[in-house]
Design a protein around this motif. Structure first.
Motif, PDB file in Angstrom:
ATOM      1  N   CYS A   1      -6.217   1.894  -5.779  1.00 45.04           N
ATOM      2  CA  CYS A   1      -5.394   2.542  -6.795  1.00 45.04           C
ATOM      3  C   CYS A   1      -5.684   4.042  -6.845  1.00 45.04           C
ATOM      4  O   CYS A   1      -6.847   4.451  -6.901  1.00 45.04           O
TER       5      CYS A   1
ATOM      6  N   ASN B   1      -5.160   5.924  -9.216  1.00 43.90           N
ATOM      7  CA  ASN B   1      -5.540   6.292 -10.576  1.00 43.90           C
ATOM      8  C   ASN B   1      -6.972   5.866 -10.913  1.00 43.90           C
ATOM      9  O   ASN B   1      -7.773   6.669 -11.364  1.00 43.90           O
TER      10      ASN B   1
ATOM     11  N   CYS C   1      -2.675   0.123  -8.988  1.00 41.98           N
ATOM     12  CA  CYS C   1      -2.868  -1.281  -9.307  1.00 41.98           C
ATOM     13  C   CYS C   1      -1.908  -1.657 -10.448  1.00 41.98           C
ATOM     14  O   CYS C   1      -1.371  -0.787 -11.129  1.00 41.98           O
TER      15      CYS C   1
ATOM     16  N   CYS D   1      -2.714  -0.151 -13.994  1.00 35.81           N
ATOM     17  CA  CYS D   1      -2.391   1.269 -14.169  1.00 35.81           C
ATOM     18  C   CYS D   1      -0.882   1.479 -14.204  1.00 35.81           C
ATOM     19  O   CYS D   1      -0.383   2.317 -14.949  1.00 35.81           O
TER      20      CYS D   1
HETATM   21 ZN    ZN Z   1      -5.583   1.317 -11.226  1.00 36.19          ZN
END
Ligand code: ZN
Length: 134
Positions: free
Chosen positions: A84, A86, A105, A108
């Protein structure tokens, strides 16, 4: 890297299939040579303009998805592919296979959608489309 060679190959295949589908679709649009109807009464004009606008929106949506898919194909060469962007958690094989252009993901992505809805889309007027999930 948590993905196996076989999983990576499957994701790459999914990316190529999605990319080819968009390229094929954009080609058939060009061949269709679509032109909005300009004659006729107002209802006909409004209707044909509606169709033209829908095609435009679909095309720009596909162009954005195409860019994401090509980014993902390049991203596959990096060591951080599949994590991910993030939170750095694993995006997961199943999600990547279903949405190979995904960069976040599911947790997120859902958080981002909630933030976007809260600030920019207090009421969701359009039905969900595929791009919302990416
Ligand atoms: Zn994530």
């Amino acid at each position: 890297m948590y993905l196996t060679e076989e999983q990576l190959a499957a994701i790459k295949e999914a990316l190529n299939v999605q990319r080819d589908a968009i390229l094929y679709k954009s080609q058939s649009w060009i061949e269709d040579d679509f032109e909005p109807e300009v004659k006729g009464d107002e209802a006909d004009i409004a209707n044909s303009e509606g169709i033209a606008l829908t095609l435009d929106r679909l095309q720009s949506r596909d162009i954005r998805l195409l860019k994401k898919l090509e980014e993902a194909i390049r991203w596959m060469d990096d060591e951080d592919f599949g994590y991910c962007e993030n939170c750095s958690d694993e995006i997961g094989f199943k999600r990547l296979l279903a949405r190979p252009a995904a960069r976040m993901c599911i947790e997120c992505k859902q958080n981002q959608e909630q933030v976007e809805r809260g600030y920019y889309h207090p009421r969701r007027r359009k039905p969900r489309n595929e791009e919302d999930e990416i």
